[in-house]
Design a protein around this motif. Structure first.
Motif, PDB file in Angstrom:
ATOM      1  N   UNK B 391       0.835  -1.198   0.000  1.00 21.79           N
ATOM      2  CA  UNK B 391       0.000   0.000   0.000  1.00 21.79           C
ATOM      3  C   UNK B 391       0.874   1.254   0.000  1.00 21.79           C
ATOM      4  N   UNK B 392       1.918   1.213   0.820  1.00 20.36           N
ATOM      5  CA  UNK B 392       2.780   2.365   0.978  1.00 20.36           C
ATOM      6  C   UNK B 392       3.583   2.642  -0.297  1.00 20.36           C
ATOM      7  N   UNK B 393       4.091   1.575  -0.941  1.00 22.72           N
ATOM      8  CA  UNK B 393       4.982   1.762  -2.087  1.00 22.72           C
ATOM      9  C   UNK B 393       4.224   1.771  -3.419  1.00 22.72           C
ATOM     10  N   UNK B 394       3.298   0.838  -3.586  1.00 27.63           N
ATOM     11  CA  UNK B 394       2.606   0.733  -4.868  1.00 27.63           C
ATOM     12  C   UNK B 394       1.251   1.440  -4.861  1.00 27.63           C
ATOM     13  N   UNK B 395       0.770   1.757  -3.645  1.00 24.68           N
ATOM     14  CA  UNK B 395      -0.507   2.468  -3.542  1.00 24.68           C
ATOM     15  C   UNK B 395      -1.713   1.606  -3.847  1.00 24.68           C
ATOM     16  N   UNK B 396      -1.588   0.295  -3.759  1.00 24.63           N
ATOM     17  CA  UNK B 396      -2.746  -0.546  -4.081  1.00 24.63           C
ATOM     18  C   UNK B 396      -3.244  -1.269  -2.824  1.00 24.63           C
ATOM     19  N   UNK B 397      -4.550  -1.505  -2.797  1.00 24.49           N
ATOM     20  CA  UNK B 397      -5.148  -2.193  -1.647  1.00 24.49           C
ATOM     21  C   UNK B 397      -4.946  -3.703  -1.756  1.00 24.49           C
ATOM     22  N   UNK B 398      -5.081  -4.356  -0.616  1.00 23.93           N
ATOM     23  CA  UNK B 398      -4.915  -5.807  -0.579  1.00 23.93           C
ATOM     24  C   UNK B 398      -6.258  -6.477  -0.329  1.00 23.93           C
ATOM     25  N   UNK B 399      -6.435  -7.634  -0.961  1.00 21.91           N
ATOM     26  CA  UNK B 399      -7.599  -8.472  -0.674  1.00 21.91           C
ATOM     27  C   UNK B 399      -7.068  -9.762  -0.071  1.00 21.91           C
ATOM     28  N   UNK B 400      -7.477 -10.036   1.143  1.00 21.20           N
ATOM     29  CA  UNK B 400      -6.964 -11.210   1.839  1.00 21.20           C
ATOM     30  C   UNK B 400      -7.984 -12.332   1.804  1.00 21.20           C
ATOM     31  N   UNK B 401      -7.836 -13.186   0.798  1.00 18.39           N
ATOM     32  CA  UNK B 401      -8.727 -14.330   0.663  1.00 18.39           C
ATOM     33  C   UNK B 401      -8.047 -15.541   1.298  1.00 18.39           C
ATOM     34  N   UNK B 402      -8.383 -15.822   2.534  1.00 19.55           N
ATOM     35  CA  UNK B 402      -7.723 -16.933   3.218  1.00 19.55           C
ATOM     36  C   UNK B 402      -8.461 -18.239   3.029  1.00 19.55           C
ATOM     37  N   UNK B 403      -7.691 -19.338   3.056  1.00 22.78           N
ATOM     38  CA  UNK B 403      -8.283 -20.665   2.885  1.00 22.78           C
ATOM     39  C   UNK B 403      -7.871 -21.643   3.994  1.00 22.78           C
ATOM     40  N   UNK B 404      -7.385 -21.098   5.105  1.00 21.54           N
ATOM     41  CA  UNK B 404      -7.045 -21.983   6.221  1.00 21.54           C
ATOM     42  C   UNK B 404      -8.274 -22.280   7.065  1.00 21.54           C
ATOM     43  N   UNK B 405      -8.282 -23.430   7.730  1.00 21.01           N
ATOM     44  CA  UNK B 405      -9.331 -23.723   8.704  1.00 21.01           C
ATOM     45  C   UNK B 405      -8.773 -23.422  10.096  1.00 21.01           C
ATOM     46  N   UNK B 406      -9.660 -23.098  11.027  1.00 23.71           N
ATOM     47  CA  UNK B 406      -9.159 -22.759  12.366  1.00 23.71           C
ATOM     48  C   UNK B 406      -8.306 -23.865  12.990  1.00 23.71           C
ATOM     49  N   UNK B 407      -8.556 -25.123  12.643  1.00 20.93           N
ATOM     50  CA  UNK B 407      -7.776 -26.201  13.259  1.00 20.93           C
ATOM     51  C   UNK B 407      -6.677 -26.716  12.328  1.00 20.93           C
TER      52      UNK B 407
END
Lengths: 453, 453
Positions: B391-407
């Protein structure tokens, strides 16, 4: 020196389970050596742990019996990087023999063997009866020694036990330790999460076992350096001005202790000198702590943290009572958000000997004959479990004739034994055996210039 | 699964210097794989530390460019004894693949590669431009990533960065993390005597570095679980009832967090829910401590003790300011009888993304297509340095699509990736690329049942 070098090559590190065989081989070597110098009844006796090596010479009818105690186990040489050479490949340099155990205690016990060997070789007999008792677990709390002495009380019956495992004031001024602190070891284990947790996901909502352990440890002292366990100081004997003045005149000065420690500033309980803090006052020492990792730096909340600590106790503290007070204190302060386990072991009662006992006089004269000076009578900060054990079971007092120098690096890298001191130590041991044979005449002591204790 | 298994065999543990070669070999394997699936401009770019692997597909003229970020390094598998098998010899069992890195993050980044490969294989082209950026130092604080992105800002120019390195609520309910805590790592070293000292001889008169370190650590929190560094909470953003209500409705409940942690009782700052303590409130976590020995039990005062800790920071805390406050606090409380050194490193600013950004909508729709449910918009407790860096260097937002399960045991023994989730994750990545290609139509979202954030 060649023989001692052989003795020092054994990696008889009692704190390391993987060294059990080295310890056993060292015991066998020692037993063979006892036989070689002319001792009889030599045995390598099994115990629940490392073996005890015994031997005796009992042909001095109607003469006193001296029990010589020593230990052939050593502390770990870590950190190895700080040694100038392999700690188990002894090196002779600048008039000293460098190796782990050179002084504590293989070198010192060896002086008694060389004294016995000399007398037997030149006289054909000893002036007194001698029994040897060398254990392999002193550095881990002499766990099996009491049971061994109890089971062999008759065979070990004697008039006095002589132990060389302490230090002198300087190379010119010997010392006899007439008091040792007692001891108690403990382990505190704090368990938090069942498994390591991601410190981002859970940080702030799970009690960290390292943090909790640190908080418990911080609560063991107040901010003035006093131990904060309620009731801990009850029973600590208060010494009058006379004894404290004697200690000041005979023991090392605070500045000398500071120099020996290599510290810029000392620390501890207010109202007592540094010498008093390490002798007539009790202490609580942290020996080790571990939890999580410090080599890498990973984002985890560890599941466990543990610390090992030891108490140094003084008359009239009872180690068992101290163990209970510590457990109660920690139970009281342990937070409900972690699991805390406390284990106490290796209790050793403090020991205090009569400085005026005839055996002390023999030792004082023996020292004077070799070193040209009467010994200082000092208190030791350390614990020598056998002193109390022997007194309790056999009913005999101990004479602690130490031959270490303050800079001999006992328990530290580059441990050494000064060869000049070693020669004088053997002479002192020879004199001690002869002086122990007869009655102790007041006029002999008077020649030394009066009351030396 | 076979390909991922190959990827997981590399012991790319970034926290262990002796694994540098394994890390480098892993990077080479990854680059070869990028080439094989049809990406161009593939490079293994050297940095001051572990290499960055890049690749791109840039033939979608006038279409958006998606930057896919992931990391191929993993945390240490210790304690090994708690694994059911070798952490670097992946095992398939009960519908999941078990290995260190199976989920964090080799497995998750691999889903994007399989999505790209599928589309290229079936369509011959991608619906958007894609740039890949895979680093090898995420688990040790992404020390060299910012400089790399700065130096390659033009080549990395893009419209959004998509990152899969987080967890879902459950196997039925996906999640998008729109906030991550910042971070700061620190090491405290306390040095006492220059060499180990005999704890009998000096115990009570020398300040013990373990004790001193514990006292310092104990002074980092008050007894209510709040961080006791003066000024620490200045700048912590206060959230209103609306946001806190949104968090309650969208994030996991406290009971679910407790269950995931495997704790009987949670802990932390009063006045905040467990979910809040791990997201909108900062934390100070002890990661490791060591001093002296805890394996044997030797009578020494150690010469040093050290601890590693990390902060989790929230808007609007500045890591550099926190580092200064911590140093000042420790300097203030450090006693004069020991030497205390404090080092701070790896500052990461907290990150907060706009839940209403179109890229978020594409991700939400992609998830819904595969999992049958819109994602929850949640805050993460962890830090993902790249989010702020990009964000700081490229000025683009991040989308955090996670695929982990809590366990899924991320950062813990027996880490895994569920195979059903993995299949859906690849589908979600495919959908995300297609959904990112065109304008985002309100009516598409409306079909999902209204406002999902």
């Amino acid at each position: 020196v060649d023989e001692l070098t052989e003795f020092l090559r054994f990696r008889s590190i009692s704190s390391q389970a993987e060294r059990t065989r080295d310890v056993a081989q060292c015991a066998q070597w020692l037993a063979a050596h006892l036989r070689r110098i002319g001792l009889k009844h030599v045995q390598v006796a099994p115990t629940g742990g490392n073996p005890v090596v015994t031997g005796a010479w009992l042909q001095a009818t109607n003469r006193p019996t001296i029990l010589v105690y020593g230990h052939y186990d050593v502390v770990s040489p870590e950190p190895l990087a700080k040694w100038n050479h392999d700690p188990f490949d002894p090196v002779m340099r600048v008039g000293a023999l460098f190796a782990r155990g050179a002084n504590d205690d293989k070198g010192q016990l060896f002086c008694h063997l060389k004294a016995i060997e000399s007398i037997l070789a030149s006289e054909g007999e000893l002036p007194v009866n001698v029994k040897c008792l060398f254990e392999g677990e002193e550095e881990i709390g002499s766990k099996n020694l009491a049971r061994f002495i109890e089971g062999n009380a008759k065979a070990l019956r004697s008039d006095v036990v002589v132990i060389s495992d302490t230090t002198m004031i300087s190379r010119e001024k010997p010392a006899i330790s007439y008091a040792q602190r007692g001891g108690l070891r403990a382990e505190i284990v704090v368990c938090g999460p069942k498994r390591e947790l991601h410190s981002g996901t859970f940080g702030g909502a799970v009690h960290n076992p390292i943090q909790s352990l640190c908080e418990i440890i911080a609560a063991l002292h107040d901010r003035h350096g006093r131990i904060a366990i309620p009731g801990f100081y009850e029973g600590v004997r208060k010494w009058g001005d006379e004894e404290r003045a004697f200690m000041r005149s005979s023991g090392p000065c605070d500045e000398a202790i500071r120099r020996d420690a290599g510290m810029e500033r000392m620390w501890g309980e207010r109202g007592f000198s540094v010498a008093e803090r390490t002798t007539i006052r009790p202490a609580l020492v942290l020996n080790g702590i571990a939890g999580g990792g410090v080599k890498g730096h990973e984002a985890v909340i560890p599941s466990c943290a543990r610390a090992r600590l030891s108490f140094r106790l003084v008359p009239d503290q009872d180690p068992q009572r101290i163990a209970n007070l510590m457990k109660e204190h920690i139970e009281r302060i342990a937070p409900p958000t972690v699991k805390v386990r406390v284990r106490a072991e290796s209790p050793v009662r403090p020991a205090l000997m009569d400085r005026r006992h005839p055996a002390m006089r023999s030792a004082a004269l023996a020292y004077r004959g070799e070193f040209g000076a009467f010994p200082a009578f000092v208190r030791s900060g350390g614990s020598i479990p056998v002193v109390d054990t022997v007194y309790r079971i056999l009913g005999v007092p101990a004479v602690l004739m130490g031959f270490g120098l303050p800079d001999d690096q006992r328990h530290a890298p580059n441990e050494k034994f000064d060869l000049t001191v070693m020669a004088k130590a053997i002479g002192t041991c020879i004199r001690y055996l002869f002086l122990s044979a007869g009655p102790h005449r007041r006029d002999v002591y008077a020649r030394g210039g009066g009351n030396f204790f």
